[in-house]
Design an enzyme around this catalytic site. Structure first.
Site, PDB file in Angstrom:
ATOM      1  N   GLU A   1      -8.750  -4.288 -11.539  1.00  0.00           N
ATOM      2  CA  GLU A   1      -8.594  -5.707 -11.812  1.00  0.00           C
ATOM      3  C   GLU A   1      -8.451  -6.504 -10.520  1.00  0.00           C
ATOM      4  O   GLU A   1      -7.905  -6.032  -9.528  1.00  0.00           O
ATOM      5  CB  GLU A   1      -7.391  -5.930 -12.732  1.00  0.00           C
ATOM      6  CG  GLU A   1      -7.748  -5.490 -14.144  1.00  0.00           C
ATOM      7  CD  GLU A   1      -6.613  -5.641 -15.153  1.00  0.00           C
ATOM      8  OE1 GLU A   1      -6.920  -5.658 -16.342  1.00  0.00           O
ATOM      9  OE2 GLU A   1      -5.449  -5.748 -14.751  1.00  0.00           O
TER      10      GLU A   1
ATOM     11  N   CYS B   1      -6.350 -11.828  -5.320  1.00  0.00           N
ATOM     12  CA  CYS B   1      -5.504 -10.636  -5.303  1.00  0.00           C
ATOM     13  C   CYS B   1      -6.399  -9.445  -5.610  1.00  0.00           C
ATOM     14  O   CYS B   1      -6.970  -9.354  -6.697  1.00  0.00           O
ATOM     15  CB  CYS B   1      -4.421 -10.817  -6.372  1.00  0.00           C
ATOM     16  SG  CYS B   1      -3.334  -9.416  -6.528  1.00  0.00           S
TER      17      CYS B   1
ATOM     18  N   CYS C   1      -2.133   4.054  -9.200  1.00  0.00           N
ATOM     19  CA  CYS C   1      -1.299   4.188  -8.008  1.00  0.00           C
ATOM     20  C   CYS C   1      -0.567   5.518  -8.115  1.00  0.00           C
ATOM     21  O   CYS C   1      -0.099   5.881  -9.188  1.00  0.00           O
ATOM     22  CB  CYS C   1      -0.295   3.027  -7.954  1.00  0.00           C
ATOM     23  SG  CYS C   1       0.714   3.000  -6.460  1.00  0.00           S
TER      24      CYS C   1
ATOM     25  N   CYS D   1       6.736   3.172  -9.257  1.00  0.00           N
ATOM     26  CA  CYS D   1       7.806   2.173  -9.299  1.00  0.00           C
ATOM     27  C   CYS D   1       8.090   1.864 -10.772  1.00  0.00           C
ATOM     28  O   CYS D   1       7.163   1.605 -11.541  1.00  0.00           O
ATOM     29  CB  CYS D   1       7.391   0.924  -8.541  1.00  0.00           C
ATOM     30  SG  CYS D   1       7.002   1.305  -6.818  1.00  0.00           S
TER      31      CYS D   1
ATOM     32  N   CYS E   1       6.743  -1.351 -12.644  1.00  0.00           N
ATOM     33  CA  CYS E   1       5.349  -1.755 -12.404  1.00  0.00           C
ATOM     34  C   CYS E   1       4.406  -1.102 -13.411  1.00  0.00           C
ATOM     35  O   CYS E   1       4.408   0.112 -13.593  1.00  0.00           O
ATOM     36  CB  CYS E   1       4.949  -1.358 -10.983  1.00  0.00           C
ATOM     37  SG  CYS E   1       3.216  -1.645 -10.613  1.00  0.00           S
TER      38      CYS E   1
ATOM     39  N   CYS F   1       1.455 -10.436 -11.274  1.00  0.00           N
ATOM     40  CA  CYS F   1       1.775  -9.300 -10.405  1.00  0.00           C
ATOM     41  C   CYS F   1       2.384  -8.155 -11.195  1.00  0.00           C
ATOM     42  O   CYS F   1       3.312  -8.346 -11.964  1.00  0.00           O
ATOM     43  CB  CYS F   1       2.835  -9.727  -9.402  1.00  0.00           C
ATOM     44  SG  CYS F   1       2.217  -9.850  -7.761  1.00  0.00           S
TER      45      CYS F   1
HETATM   46  N1  SAH Z   1       1.503  -1.293  -4.051  1.00  0.00           N
HETATM   47  C1  SAH Z   1       1.784  -2.443  -3.294  1.00  0.00           C
HETATM   48  C2  SAH Z   1       0.989  -3.649  -3.698  1.00  0.00           C
HETATM   49  C3  SAH Z   1       0.750  -3.905  -5.149  1.00  0.00           C
HETATM   50  S1  SAH Z   1       2.073  -4.531  -6.112  1.00  0.00           S
HETATM   51  C4  SAH Z   1       3.258  -2.754  -3.331  1.00  0.00           C
HETATM   52  O1  SAH Z   1       3.963  -2.155  -4.130  1.00  0.00           O
HETATM   53  O2  SAH Z   1       3.711  -3.561  -2.533  1.00  0.00           O
HETATM   54  C5  SAH Z   1       2.280  -6.230  -5.661  1.00  0.00           C
HETATM   55  C6  SAH Z   1       3.698  -6.746  -5.866  1.00  0.00           C
HETATM   56  O3  SAH Z   1       4.020  -6.913  -7.257  1.00  0.00           O
HETATM   57  C7  SAH Z   1       4.749  -5.795  -5.315  1.00  0.00           C
HETATM   58  O4  SAH Z   1       5.773  -6.476  -4.639  1.00  0.00           O
HETATM   59  C8  SAH Z   1       5.272  -5.168  -6.569  1.00  0.00           C
HETATM   60  O5  SAH Z   1       6.517  -4.588  -6.352  1.00  0.00           O
HETATM   61  C9  SAH Z   1       5.283  -6.339  -7.514  1.00  0.00           C
HETATM   62  N2  SAH Z   1       5.388  -5.976  -8.928  1.00  0.00           N
HETATM   63  C10 SAH Z   1       4.980  -4.848  -9.528  1.00  0.00           C
HETATM   64  N3  SAH Z   1       5.240  -4.899 -10.854  1.00  0.00           N
HETATM   65  C11 SAH Z   1       5.808  -6.089 -11.093  1.00  0.00           C
HETATM   66  C12 SAH Z   1       6.274  -6.737 -12.290  1.00  0.00           C
HETATM   67  N4  SAH Z   1       6.166  -6.169 -13.476  1.00  0.00           N
HETATM   68  N5  SAH Z   1       6.807  -7.977 -12.157  1.00  0.00           N
HETATM   69  C13 SAH Z   1       6.858  -8.575 -10.955  1.00  0.00           C
HETATM   70  N6  SAH Z   1       6.419  -8.026  -9.810  1.00  0.00           N
HETATM   71  C14 SAH Z   1       5.898  -6.792  -9.871  1.00  0.00           C
HETATM   72 FE1  SF4 Z   2       2.218   1.300  -6.862  1.00  0.00          FE
HETATM   73 FE2  SF4 Z   2       3.131  -0.605  -8.473  1.00  0.00          FE
HETATM   74 FE3  SF4 Z   2       4.802   0.649  -6.824  1.00  0.00          FE
HETATM   75 FE4  SF4 Z   2       2.988  -1.062  -5.820  1.00  0.00          FE
HETATM   76  S1  SF4 Z   2       4.680  -1.588  -7.186  1.00  0.00           S
HETATM   77  S2  SF4 Z   2       3.502   0.983  -5.048  1.00  0.00           S
HETATM   78  S3  SF4 Z   2       1.265  -0.695  -7.256  1.00  0.00           S
HETATM   79  S4  SF4 Z   2       3.665   1.587  -8.537  1.00  0.00           S
END
Ligand code: SAH
Ligand code: SF4
Length: 397
Positions: A115, A128, A135, A139, A142, A370
């Site tokens: 996406e 973006c 991934c 996390c 996420c 995000c």
């Molecule tokens: N993997 C990288 C970049 C992709 S995520 C990283 O983790 O930095 C982009 C941003 O969105 C990151 O700061 C991530 O922590 C945040 N993010 C992920 N899931 C989210 C959610 N459900 N609500 C808000 N922010 C989120």
């Molecule tokens: Fe991967 Fe989501 Fe963690 Fe970013 S926030 S490192 S995309 S699992």
């Protein structure tokens, strides 16, 4: 003692150069393109100039068809058409939110999908982009992290997302128009905040961003490109040296105990180690402030004590703190902090001397915010119980 899940990085990268069939010029560095042209019979002496010409057609004018590259001899164009292609990922669908945000689903080779989100604002337009399918990290807040399948995108697939979006926005220049500040700029900024951990696909991300920054083509300043990482410490110094873009870090917690649960890579590189690497970043990259991303999770990381610990931790680092109201997704084990809590948290940070913007959720009606990205072909989801167990949150109720 809790069991620590191993953090693995065993993803598959498709070789750039496929053994058979035409090679894609998109995603090659200038050097790689020069060598490819020489291999295809271009005299060495001419190769650099041919790269310049082809580069401008592809990245300045947005041309995909060799026949349109009119400053090249006809038989040379025919040779190019035989040996090479200019291919970008295919757009499968496009959703436009009530607020103008566009979410694209794009197909890459192997039938995978990623996406891409375009966010228009008054003074800029931000794209973006994704760096991996899924991934490898998990996390717990996420949505992408729950996706099972992972493969690294090639440099061509990464820069190809930008080219596809420029196609859709109709923003390749017309003859007589320049690039950079003189050209049309609906897409003025890139953030590597889509699917995937960009620093686990370093070379491809680097090569793609070098193409985005190249002055003879898309020509975006390195100050308009932001790479977001969960904290892959060894690659942070390399990012400063080899890319030099803006850096954002998914910080999200102020103690190792909580960060271990939210951003499990913290078990490998903890807060102290991460901060040490971040302190060096602005000097080496000559970049501006580092963005600390902080997702606001109700009763998890949003107390006044957290805000105070946060400002203490980042003391001395040129920083801004981007507060992200948690974007909920089906089955997520967290809730968004109340708006008043987010504002109070922001206030403590602001009073300590740091900018503390609260990110307005965009494109929520189309699940484009995000952390909500996850491709339709990979809908398979881990159960809520599994997500909670991995997050160390105990038994699901
Ligand atoms: N993997 C990288 C970049 C992709 S995520 C990283 O983790 O930095 C982009 C941003 O969105 C990151 O700061 C991530 O922590 C945040 N993010 C992920 N899931 C989210 C959610 N459900 N609500 C808000 N922010 C989120
Ligand atoms: Fe991967 Fe989501 Fe963690 Fe970013 S926030 S490192 S995309 S699992």
């Amino acid at each position: 003692m809790t069991a620590t899940a191993p953090i693995t990085q065993d993803v598959l990268t498709i070789p750039r150069k496929l053994p058979e069939g035409p090679q894609n010029l998109v995603g090659m560095t200038r050097d790689q393109m020069r060598l490819a042209l020489i291999e295809a019979g271009t005299p060495e002496k001419q190769a650099k100039m041919r790269v310049n010409q082809i580069w401008q057609w592809i990245y300045h004018w947005g041309v995909r068809d060799f026949a349109a590259m009119t400053n090249l001899a006809k038989d040379y164009r025919a040779m190019l058409a035989e040996r090479f292609v200019v291919a970008v990922p295919e757009m499968v669908s496009r959703h436009v939110s009530a607020d103008g945000t566009r979410k694209y689903l794009v197909r890459i080779s192997g039938g995978h999908e990623v996406e891409v989100v375009y966010i228009p604002e008054t003074d800029r337009g931000t794209l973006c982009i994704s760096s991996q399918v899924g991934c490898t990290l998990t996390c717990s807040f996420c949505h992408t992290g729950t996706q099972k399948l992972v493969r690294n995108l090639t440099a061509g697939e990464i820069i190809g997302q930008v080219m596809m979006a420029r196609d859709d926005l109709g923003e390749w220049p017309e003859p007589g128009q320049g690039t950079g500040d003189n050209g049309p700029r609906r897409l003025s900024n890139i953030v590597l905040m889509g699917m995937g951990e960009p620093l686990y696909n370093f070379e491809n991300v680097r090569d793609a961003m070098k193409i985005a920054m190249d002055g003879e083509g898309i020509s975006l300043s390195r100050r308009r490109i932001t790479l977001s990482t969960s904290g892959v410490v060894p690659e942070i110094a390399r990012t400063a040296e080899e890319i030099g873009c803006q850096l954002a870090v998914s910080f999200h917690a102020t103690t190792d105990e909580i960060r271990d649960k939210l951003v499990p890579i913290n078990k490998r590189w903890n807060i102290e180690t991460l901060l040490k690497a971040l302190k060096e970043y602005p000097k080496v990259s000559n970049s501006e402030r580092i963005t600390f991303e902080y997702v606001m999770l109700k009763d998890v990381n949003d107390s006044d004590a957290d805000a105070r610990r946060l400002v203490k931790l980042i003391e001395g680092i040129p920083a801004k703190i981007n507060l992200i109201p948690f974007n909920e997704w089906p089955g997520a084990p967290y809730e968004r902090s109340d708006w008043s809590r987010i504002e109070e948290f922001a206030d403590i940070i602001y009073k300590a001397g740091f900018a503390s913007p609260i990110r307005t959720p965009r494109g929520e009606d189309i699940m484009a915010a995000c952390g909500q990205l996850k491709s339709a072909t990979e809908r398979e989801r881990k159960s809520r119980r599994q997500i909670e167990a991995e997050a160390g949150l105990g038994e699901a109720s």
